[in-house]
Design an enzyme around this catalytic site. Structure first.
Site, PDB file in Angstrom:
ATOM      1  N   GLU A  69       0.857  -1.194   0.000  1.00 59.09           N
ATOM      2  CA  GLU A  69       0.000   0.000   0.000  1.00 59.09           C
ATOM      3  C   GLU A  69       0.894   1.246   0.000  1.00 59.09           C
ATOM      4  O   GLU A  69       1.932   1.265   0.669  1.00 59.09           O
ATOM      5  CB  GLU A  69      -0.831  -0.024   1.301  1.00 59.09           C
ATOM      6  CG  GLU A  69      -1.651   1.222   1.560  1.00 59.09           C
ATOM      7  CD  GLU A  69      -2.220   1.262   2.998  1.00 59.09           C
ATOM      8  OE1 GLU A  69      -1.529   0.820   3.949  1.00 59.09           O
ATOM      9  OE2 GLU A  69      -3.367   1.732   3.146  1.00 59.09           O
ATOM     10  N   CYS A 100      -4.793  -2.935   2.900  1.00 53.41           N
ATOM     11  CA  CYS A 100      -4.507  -2.855   4.338  1.00 53.41           C
ATOM     12  C   CYS A 100      -5.707  -3.131   5.231  1.00 53.41           C
ATOM     13  O   CYS A 100      -6.093  -4.266   5.420  1.00 53.41           O
ATOM     14  CB  CYS A 100      -3.856  -1.520   4.668  1.00 53.41           C
ATOM     15  SG  CYS A 100      -3.090  -1.581   6.306  1.00 53.41           S
ATOM     16  N   LYS A 141      -9.427   1.872  -1.930  1.00 58.69           N
ATOM     17  CA  LYS A 141      -9.660   1.361  -0.561  1.00 58.69           C
ATOM     18  C   LYS A 141     -11.012   1.815  -0.006  1.00 58.69           C
ATOM     19  O   LYS A 141     -11.333   3.013  -0.032  1.00 58.69           O
ATOM     20  CB  LYS A 141      -8.520   1.857   0.335  1.00 58.69           C
ATOM     21  CG  LYS A 141      -8.529   1.333   1.755  1.00 58.69           C
ATOM     22  CD  LYS A 141      -7.254   1.798   2.455  1.00 58.69           C
ATOM     23  CE  LYS A 141      -7.082   1.270   3.850  1.00 58.69           C
ATOM     24  NZ  LYS A 141      -5.798   1.682   4.445  1.00 58.69           N
TER      25      LYS A 141
HETATM   26  N1  CDT Z   1      -2.984   1.479   6.482  1.00 63.01           N
HETATM   27  C1  CDT Z   1      -3.909   0.870   7.243  1.00 63.01           C
HETATM   28  O1  CDT Z   1      -5.029   0.648   6.827  1.00 63.01           O
HETATM   29  N2  CDT Z   1      -3.517   0.569   8.509  1.00 63.01           N
HETATM   30  C2  CDT Z   1      -4.422   0.024   9.461  1.00 63.01           C
HETATM   31  C3  CDT Z   1      -4.062   0.494  10.807  1.00 63.01           C
HETATM   32  C4  CDT Z   1      -5.164   0.276  11.740  1.00 63.01           C
HETATM   33  S1  CDT Z   1      -4.955   1.119  13.220  1.00 63.01           S
HETATM   34  C5  CDT Z   1      -5.511   2.685  12.874  1.00 63.01           C
HETATM   35  C6  CDT Z   1      -4.475  -1.499   9.466  1.00 63.01           C
HETATM   36  O2  CDT Z   1      -5.585  -2.038   9.511  1.00 63.01           O
HETATM   37  O3  CDT Z   1      -3.449  -2.159   9.484  1.00 63.01           O
END
Ligand code: CDT
Length: 311
Positions: A47, A172, A127
């Site tokens: 990402e 993500c 996303k």
């Molecule tokens: N980039 C991304 O989506 N990161 C999230 C962090 C979650 S905590 C705010 C993840 O789900 O890994």
């Protein structure tokens, strides 16, 4: 039958705020060459693979924010990736911040594209599950402002017929939501490509921090098994601008087993020879959706007579 797609998951170590697109693309090209040498058909990058994870900072100046976005794909800095992919005959999947004029307005998405072996863009995903918050929260050690800088993706969860199979993409935080995999699974997805930037520390729930790696594999392995699909999960990891991000990139088989796993906290290519036909024994038996799903039972509980009302 066997339909083999050899996949490289190109984990990236930290990208500093001062690193230029050209410098990052050089790192991506190095991994692409390694992938070609390892016989890969496809290389998957994380990402927001072209910059540091900028939602960790609160910024008000839109011009400053927009420096992290791509206005064209390919643009001048990313063109070498497309040229080299065409020359080598390798596909790639790349996460980036997308700035686009659509329906008479400027839109910003956390996006990923899928490019085939002729360097043609054959798939795109934006996303949907944006984590974090939209306003400055100074009490946090660092921010997670995806809800401020991006709009919710407007493409749904499209699956694409490419590489002799059915491919989908997630980004993500999407990987934590079973319905994201399931919408792809219902379209027959055989391989789901996803990149992530996951801080070890989540300020609202520090009690989960020591489980960050466990949860990462838990959700990706479940998503693979419950949909009879390969999952390729690729991290941007290590200490980036003072924030520790998990590694743990993995290529996961439709059984839910890990077929290849990263062992470092930096730039690292892992490779697996993935038979798309391994998905069959799951999709036609235990997870034969047409045979065993019960959509009428999945209506929101409040619609059902006599159901316990939600709290
Ligand atoms: N980039 C991304 O989506 N990161 C999230 C962090 C979650 S905590 C705010 C993840 O789900 O890994």
């Amino acid at each position: 039958m066997t339909r083999i797609v050899t996949v490289g998951a190109a984990q990236l170590g930290p990208i500093s705020r001062s690193e230029s697109r050209q410098q990052v693309v050089r790192r991506l090209l190095e991994l692409m060459h390694q992938a070609k040498a390892a016989g890969c058909d496809l290389i998957v990058y994380p990402e927001l693979a072209l910059t540091t994870f900028f939602p960790r900072w609160y910024m008000e100046d839109q011009a400053e924010i927009d420096l992290f976005f791509e206005r064209e794909m390919p643009g001048a800095a990313t063109r070498p990736l497309f040229d080299e992919a065409a020359k080598l005959g390798i596909g790639f999947c790349l996460g980036y911040a997308e700035l686009i004029e659509e329906s008479g307005r400027t839109n910003r998405f956390n996006a990923t594209i899928l490019v085939d072996k002729q360097a043609r863009a054959v798939g795109k995903y934006r996303k949907v599950h944006l984590p974090g918050h939209a306003e400055h929260e100074p009490w946090r050690a660092f921010q997670h402002l995806e809800k401020r800088y991006f709009e919710i993706g407007n493409l749904g969860f499209p699956a694409y017929r490419v590489f002799d199979g059915i491919f989908g993409m997630l980004i993500c935080n999407d990987r934590r939501w079973p319905e994201a995999y399931r919408v792809l699974g219902l379209q027959g997805a055989e391989m789901i490509l996803l990149g992530y930037n996951t801080p070890v520390h989540n300020p609202p729930s520090p009690e989960h921090d020591n489980l960050a790696n466990f949860h990462n594999h838990l959700v990706m392995q479940s998503g693979a098994y419950q949909n009879g699909s390969w999952v390729v999960g690729v991290a941007k990891c290590g200490k980036e601008e003072g924030v520790e991000q998990i590694a743990g990139s993995a290529i996961i088989a439709p059984s839910g087993e890990i077929a290849a796993a990263a062992v470092t906290q930096g730039d690292e290519l892992i490779v697996a020879r993935c038979d798309l036909d391994l998905t069959r024994s799951y999709k036609t038996t235990i997870f034969n959706f047409a045979q065993h799903r019960v959509p009428e039972a999945y209506r929101p509980i409040v619609e059902r007579k006599g159901a316990v009302p939600p709290p």
